[in-house]
Design a protein around this motif. Structure first.
Motif, PDB file in Angstrom:
ATOM      1  N   TYR A 101      23.990  29.283  21.529  1.00 20.46           N
ATOM      2  CA  TYR A 101      25.404  29.212  21.183  1.00 20.46           C
ATOM      3  C   TYR A 101      25.625  30.055  19.938  1.00 20.46           C
ATOM      4  O   TYR A 101      24.668  30.468  19.282  1.00 20.46           O
ATOM      5  CB  TYR A 101      25.875  27.777  20.971  1.00 20.46           C
ATOM      6  N   GLY A 102      26.888  30.306  19.613  1.00 17.16           N
ATOM      7  CA  GLY A 102      27.201  31.197  18.506  1.00 17.16           C
ATOM      8  C   GLY A 102      27.304  30.461  17.187  1.00 17.16           C
ATOM      9  O   GLY A 102      28.283  29.748  16.957  1.00 17.16           O
ATOM     10  N   THR A 103      26.337  30.667  16.322  1.00 14.94           N
ATOM     11  CA  THR A 103      26.376  30.012  15.020  1.00 14.94           C
ATOM     12  C   THR A 103      27.312  30.741  14.060  1.00 14.94           C
ATOM     13  O   THR A 103      27.969  30.108  13.232  1.00 14.94           O
ATOM     14  CB  THR A 103      24.973  29.922  14.409  1.00 14.94           C
ATOM     15  N   GLN A 104      27.362  32.055  14.170  1.00 14.15           N
ATOM     16  CA  GLN A 104      28.325  32.864  13.416  1.00 14.15           C
ATOM     17  C   GLN A 104      28.874  33.945  14.323  1.00 14.15           C
ATOM     18  O   GLN A 104      28.158  34.449  15.196  1.00 14.15           O
ATOM     19  CB  GLN A 104      27.693  33.523  12.178  1.00 14.15           C
ATOM     20  N   TRP A 105      30.123  34.297  14.060  1.00 14.21           N
ATOM     21  CA  TRP A 105      30.838  35.274  14.878  1.00 14.21           C
ATOM     22  C   TRP A 105      31.486  36.321  13.979  1.00 14.21           C
ATOM     23  O   TRP A 105      31.912  36.023  12.862  1.00 14.21           O
ATOM     24  CB  TRP A 105      31.948  34.592  15.675  1.00 14.21           C
ATOM     25  N   GLY A 106      31.571  37.532  14.506  1.00 15.34           N
ATOM     26  CA  GLY A 106      32.365  38.543  13.834  1.00 15.34           C
ATOM     27  C   GLY A 106      33.838  38.335  14.102  1.00 15.34           C
ATOM     28  O   GLY A 106      34.221  37.441  14.861  1.00 15.34           O
ATOM     29  N   GLN A 107      34.674  39.179  13.507  1.00 13.94           N
ATOM     30  CA  GLN A 107      36.120  39.070  13.658  1.00 13.94           C
ATOM     31  C   GLN A 107      36.630  39.735  14.925  1.00 13.94           C
ATOM     32  O   GLN A 107      37.787  39.552  15.299  1.00 13.94           O
ATOM     33  CB  GLN A 107      36.830  39.646  12.439  1.00 13.94           C
ATOM     34  N   GLY A 108      35.789  40.495  15.564  1.00 15.58           N
ATOM     35  CA  GLY A 108      36.149  41.070  16.848  1.00 15.58           C
ATOM     36  C   GLY A 108      36.735  42.466  16.749  1.00 15.58           C
ATOM     37  O   GLY A 108      37.263  42.881  15.703  1.00 15.58           O
ATOM     38  N   THR A 109      36.651  43.190  17.862  1.00 16.93           N
ATOM     39  CA  THR A 109      37.254  44.509  17.983  1.00 16.93           C
ATOM     40  C   THR A 109      37.963  44.574  19.333  1.00 16.93           C
ATOM     41  O   THR A 109      37.424  44.126  20.343  1.00 16.93           O
ATOM     42  CB  THR A 109      36.206  45.625  17.825  1.00 16.93           C
ATOM     43  N   LEU A 110      39.176  45.103  19.328  1.00 15.99           N
ATOM     44  CA  LEU A 110      40.009  45.112  20.528  1.00 15.99           C
ATOM     45  C   LEU A 110      39.724  46.342  21.374  1.00 15.99           C
ATOM     46  O   LEU A 110      39.772  47.475  20.889  1.00 15.99           O
ATOM     47  CB  LEU A 110      41.483  45.080  20.137  1.00 15.99           C
ATOM     48  N   VAL A 111      39.464  46.097  22.646  1.00 18.49           N
ATOM     49  CA  VAL A 111      39.297  47.156  23.634  1.00 18.49           C
ATOM     50  C   VAL A 111      40.455  47.057  24.622  1.00 18.49           C
ATOM     51  O   VAL A 111      40.682  45.998  25.208  1.00 18.49           O
ATOM     52  CB  VAL A 111      37.954  47.019  24.371  1.00 18.49           C
TER      53      VAL A 111
END
Lengths: 116, 108
Positions: A102-112
């Motif tokens: 599972y995801g313990t930390q995530w980035g803020q994301g990038t839109l495609v």
């Protein structure tokens, strides 16, 4: 402080390619499994790919298998997602997530955005 | 593939009240379940892992329970910062990680 910063998103035509990057800091990147998860506009979360800490094991969701390739460069503390033969339904925010099950930390994301 | 189903889709709650969110798995996942919180324009944040263990820095008002196929996330006294979308995810049988469709907790 753990940081994951995605980049490389943008507008691409159907059938085109894009390479996403995720720069990691604040932890020993080479020790950790990593994933990509996406979220279409207004929709839920969809896991799409995993890579082991050694890089020798990868998994993909059926929706992207054969079109997307996950990789990592531990010397640069970076995770990548090569996306080919893009379709309109690949339009989403793409997150990199640290973790095995599972995801313990995530980035803020990038839109495609895939559109003509 | 294990299917995760969350209910309700939207939960309207007044600040200070208790909220209870449900997540059901199509087959047993033992205690291999996590909960995430996602606010608009932000990444998901891990709240609970192992069905009931709070992640680092998560306030005690968040609690998780359940095992097998039925799980609950409870927020004991809703604060303004708790209004968000909550997702469950199983990791008993992976890949893939499979998520519920989310429950939006909104201000009543």
């Amino acid at each position: 402080e753990v940081q994951l910063v995605e980049s490389g998103g943008g507008l691409v035509q159907p059938g085109g390619s894009l390479r996403l990057s995720c720069a990691a800091s604040g932890f020993t990147f080479s020790n950790d499994e990593m994933n990509w998860v996406r979220q279409a506009p207004g929709k839920g979360l969809e896991w799409i790919s995993y890579i082991s800490s050694s890089g020798d094991t990868t998994y993909y969701a059926d929706s992207v298998k054969g079109r997307f390739t996950i990789s990592r460069d531990d010397a640069k503390n970076s995770l990548f997602l090569q996306m080919n033969i893009l379709r309109a339904e690949d339009t989403a925010v793409y997150y990199c997530a640290r973790g095995w099950r599972y995801g313990t930390q995530w980035g803020q994301g990038t839109l495609v955005t895939v559109s003509s | 593939e294990i299917v995760m189903t969350q209910s309700p889709a939207t939960l309207s709650v007044s600040p200070g009240e208790r909220a209870t969110l449900s997540c059901r798995a199509s087959q047993s996942v033992s205690s291999n379940l996590v909960w995430y919180q996602q606010k608009p324009g932000q990444a998901p944040r891990l709240l609970i892992y192992g069905a009931s263990t709070r992640a680092t820095g998560i306030p005690a008002r968040f609690s998780g329970s359940g095992s097998g196929t039925e799980f609950t996330l409870a927020i004991s006294s809703l604060q303004s910062e708790d209004f968000a979308v909550y997702y469950c995810q199983q990791y008993y049988n992976w890949p893939p990680w499979t998520f519920g469709q989310g429950t939006k907790v909104e201000i009543k």
